[in-house]
Design an enzyme around this catalytic site. Structure first.
Site, PDB file in Angstrom:
ATOM      1  N   LYS A   1       0.733  -0.767  17.263  1.00  0.00           N
ATOM      2  CA  LYS A   1      -0.332  -0.043  16.569  1.00  0.00           C
ATOM      3  C   LYS A   1      -1.084   0.883  17.531  1.00  0.00           C
ATOM      4  O   LYS A   1      -1.544   1.954  17.130  1.00  0.00           O
ATOM      5  CB  LYS A   1      -1.295  -1.034  15.915  1.00  0.00           C
ATOM      6  CG  LYS A   1      -0.668  -1.863  14.794  1.00  0.00           C
ATOM      7  CD  LYS A   1      -0.302  -1.019  13.580  1.00  0.00           C
ATOM      8  CE  LYS A   1       1.164  -0.722  13.434  1.00  0.00           C
ATOM      9  NZ  LYS A   1       1.478   0.041  12.201  1.00  0.00           N
TER      10      LYS A   1
ATOM     11  N   ILE B   1       0.817  -1.203   0.000  1.00  0.00           N
ATOM     12  CA  ILE B   1       0.000   0.000   0.000  1.00  0.00           C
ATOM     13  C   ILE B   1       0.856   1.259   0.000  1.00  0.00           C
ATOM     14  O   ILE B   1       0.407   2.315  -0.457  1.00  0.00           O
ATOM     15  CB  ILE B   1      -0.976   0.018   1.188  1.00  0.00           C
ATOM     16  CG1 ILE B   1      -0.242  -0.020   2.527  1.00  0.00           C
ATOM     17  CG2 ILE B   1      -1.951  -1.137   1.094  1.00  0.00           C
ATOM     18  CD1 ILE B   1      -1.172   0.112   3.730  1.00  0.00           C
TER      19      ILE B   1
ATOM     20  N   TYR C   1       2.829  -6.514  17.862  1.00  0.00           N
ATOM     21  CA  TYR C   1       2.267  -5.761  16.732  1.00  0.00           C
ATOM     22  C   TYR C   1       1.070  -4.921  17.199  1.00  0.00           C
ATOM     23  O   TYR C   1       0.987  -3.715  16.893  1.00  0.00           O
ATOM     24  CB  TYR C   1       1.838  -6.719  15.628  1.00  0.00           C
ATOM     25  CG  TYR C   1       1.258  -6.013  14.416  1.00  0.00           C
ATOM     26  CD1 TYR C   1       2.102  -5.430  13.474  1.00  0.00           C
ATOM     27  CD2 TYR C   1      -0.119  -5.922  14.234  1.00  0.00           C
ATOM     28  CE1 TYR C   1       1.574  -4.762  12.370  1.00  0.00           C
ATOM     29  CE2 TYR C   1      -0.654  -5.263  13.140  1.00  0.00           C
ATOM     30  CZ  TYR C   1       0.198  -4.688  12.213  1.00  0.00           C
ATOM     31  OH  TYR C   1      -0.329  -4.022  11.128  1.00  0.00           O
TER      32      TYR C   1
END
Length: 333
Positions: free
Chosen positions: A217, A59, A213
């Site tokens: 975030k 992305i 993870y």
């Protein structure tokens, strides 16, 4: 000649009914849940400069391509030189924009981040958009001894943003976009663990990697929130976001047999890289969202963040502890 139409058997009717239900379910789930909204902003970026970290693939690359199509000078800030240079060639060819270039950046190294920022400050007259897109989930430690996910997903972007902030303030209005994830809702910040382990988890197993993870975030969301507070009287705004569930990003660290099992479902439901870049582009380009600085977005719309992501005291504490861990490294050499 007279053709006789045979009546449809009950079994065939049942089969057709099942197929119709499956198709209807797929359409409902895909278009209602998985398929993202597209960024419709018409904004052009001639004369503007943007940095996109981790933009040699996925992305990040799709984001850089769209910014280049809109006329921006786009800097691909990546660790892998070979892949990044190939991405530069492809983006230039597809966009028709030759103002696309690669600069070396390894977010797992404070030295690399400082070097990159120092070069930007010396060579680039302006910086309008900073997209902290690069991220990873997995075991290991950074060059400076921190847990890999915590270091690459939080410490590196925190340091980079602070090093470049003054230039962005000078060039305002400008924007900082931090790519987070809905998994921040499962994250925790344990400062005692962080102080003793230089990480937000205590081990390197599969579960620890997943938690690391999620924790990183959450750090993205909290960092964005506190950054917005500090930038309240400036012309710089910042946003965090969930890009959607992306096939390539989700499956790249799976074993071959796991990818084989995941592929049919992923191909049917998950976003491609272009679809996954839309909310990032929305946060970077959409006019009228300046008053929502510090907030969290998903599917090109404001999204309620997890309750821990709304904790201003936690965000401030994380900012202060991060600054201490970096030990004054927020000044480029």
């Amino acid at each position: 000649m007279i053709y006789q139409v045979r009546p449809t058997s009950p079994a065939m009717v049942t089969l057709l009914g099942i197929v119709a239900v499956i198709v209807a379910f797929y359409v409902l789930v895909y278009y209602g849940i998985f398929r993202g909204t597209r960024c419709s902003s018409p904004v052009k970026l001639m004369g503007k400069t943007a940095i996109v970290t981790g933009s040699n693939t996925g992305i990040g690359k799709a984001t850089a391509l769209e910014l280049a199509k809109r006329g921006a000078r786009v800097i691909l800030a990546c660790r892998n030189k070979t892949k990044a240079e190939a991405a530069v060639f492809e983006i230039r060819r597809e966009s028709g924009n030759n103002q696309v270039l690669f600069m070396q950046l390894d977010l797992a190294s404070f030295k690399s981040v400082r070097s990159f920022a120092g070069t930007i400050l010396k060579t680039e007259p302006r910086l309008d958009i900073l997209i902290n897109n690069a991220g990873m989930g997995g075991p290991g430690y950074t060059e400076d001894g921190f847990g890999m996910a915590f270091g690459v997903n939080h410490l590196g972007p925190f340091l980079l943003t602070n090093l470049l902030l003054k230039k962005m303030q000078q060039c305002g209005p400008s924007r900082i976009v931090n790519v987070s994830a809905l998994l921040h809702r499962l994250g925790d910040i344990d400062f005692a663990v962080l102080a003793s382990n230089k990480d937000l988890v205590t081990g390197q197993g599969l579960w620890h990697n997943f938690k690391a993870y999620c924790n990183s975030k959450l750090c993205n969301v909290l960092f964005t929130r506190e950054l917005a507070n500090k930038l309240e009287c400036s012309r710089v705004t910042c946003y965090s976001l969930h890009p959607g569930i992306i096939y390539t990003e989700l499956c790249r660290n799976l074993s071959p047999w796991q990818q084989f099992l995941m592929m049919p479902f992923a191909k049917l439901f998950f976003l491609d890289t272009e679809g996954g870049s839309q909310t990032t582009l929305y946060c970077a380009l959409q006019e009228g969202i300046e008053t929502l600085s510090g907030r969290f977005f998903s599917n090109c719309a404001l999204q309620q963040m997890g309750y821990k992501g709304q904790d201003d005291a936690l965000a401030k504490k994380l900012w202060e502890d991060t600054g201490r861990m970096l030990s004054g490294q927020t000044r480029p050499k």
